[in-house]
Design a protein around this motif. Structure first.
Motif, mmCIF file in Angstrom:
data_model
loop_
_atom_site.group_PDB
_atom_site.id
_atom_site.type_symbol
_atom_site.label_atom_id
_atom_site.label_comp_id
_atom_site.label_asym_id
_atom_site.label_seq_id
_atom_site.Cartn_x
_atom_site.Cartn_y
_atom_site.Cartn_z
ATOM 1 N N GLU A 150 65.104 36.013 5.330
ATOM 2 C CA GLU A 150 65.183 35.686 6.779
ATOM 3 C C GLU A 150 63.727 36.702 7.494
ATOM 4 O O GLU A 150 63.617 37.959 6.609
ATOM 5 C CB GLU A 150 66.539 36.667 7.337
ATOM 6 N N GLU A 151 62.867 36.474 8.491
ATOM 7 C CA GLU A 151 61.956 36.961 9.379
ATOM 8 C C GLU A 151 62.692 38.144 9.360
ATOM 9 O O GLU A 151 63.401 38.537 10.252
ATOM 10 C CB GLU A 151 61.504 35.893 10.093
ATOM 11 N N THR A 182 65.547 40.183 3.715
ATOM 12 C CA THR A 182 65.200 40.396 5.789
ATOM 13 C C THR A 182 64.061 41.219 5.203
ATOM 14 O O THR A 182 63.661 42.322 3.843
ATOM 15 C CB THR A 182 65.965 41.192 6.543
ATOM 16 N N HIS A 183 62.555 40.951 5.636
ATOM 17 C CA HIS A 183 61.840 42.462 5.701
ATOM 18 C C HIS A 183 62.020 43.183 7.102
ATOM 19 O O HIS A 183 63.017 43.506 8.246
ATOM 20 C CB HIS A 183 60.696 41.920 6.373
#
Length: 185
Positions: A150-151, A182-183
């Motif tokens: 996920e962004e 995710t980040h």
């Protein structure tokens, strides 16, 4: 003493003296050291040969013992590896059942809390532990398998959601946890 006894004693004495004199006169001196040297050479050579054979047999025995010890260790390692492989295989077959039990317990927490405690206790006694894949945990590719990304903002990869739990068996990864990543900063 009677006369006949006296004559017998004299004749015995004369016989002994004459025998000793005859021995001294008749036999030349024999040098036994020459004969010993000659007969000792083959014995000495045979002794050296036997000593060498003994050393060779000792080396063979030591090698055979070392080979047997190595063989015994190898068989023990193979037996342990076969046992470990069989245990891994068996536990892997039970993981879907454990996953289903986990989902059932999550859906009906109050009713199945005794089952959850028993399941956790049994897993611990087997050396089976769940990999930490809670949201916010730092992603570790050795323990986690990222199914989707996920962004997000940031450089650090963290777990957003656990899809399928992963397990360690006696400290080794049995199955990686499947997660969304995710980040995050």
């Amino acid at each position: 003493m009677s006369k006949s006894q006296d004559e017998t004693t004299k004749s015995n004495f004369n016989f002994e003296n004459s025998a000793a004199e005859n021995l001294n006169q008749a036999s030349p001196e024999v040098n036994f050291s020459d004969n010993l040297d000659q007969s000792a050479e083959p014995i000495s050579a045979e002794f050296a040969n036997l000593k060498q054979q003994n050393a060779e047999f000792l080396l063979d025995l030591q090698r055979t013992r070392a080979d047997f010890e190595n063989f015994r260790k190898q068989v023990e390692m193979q037996r342990e590896q076969a046992k470990k492989t069989a245990t891994h295989s068996t536990i892997l077959k039970f993981l879907p059942l454990i996953d289903d039990m986990g989902r059932a317990i999550s859906a009906h927490t109050e009713a199945l809390s005794p089952v959850q405690k028993t399941l956790e206790k049994t897993m611990k006694s087997l050396g089976l532990e769940k990999i930490d894949a809670n949201p916010g945990t730092i992603f570790n590719p050795e323990l986690h398998n990222a199914i989707s990304m996920e962004e997000g903002e940031g450089d650090q990869e963290v777990i957003a959601e656990e899809l399928i739990p992963g397990y360690l068996y006696q400290g080794e990864v049995l199955r990686t946890a499947m997660v969304k990543v995710t980040h995050q900063a």
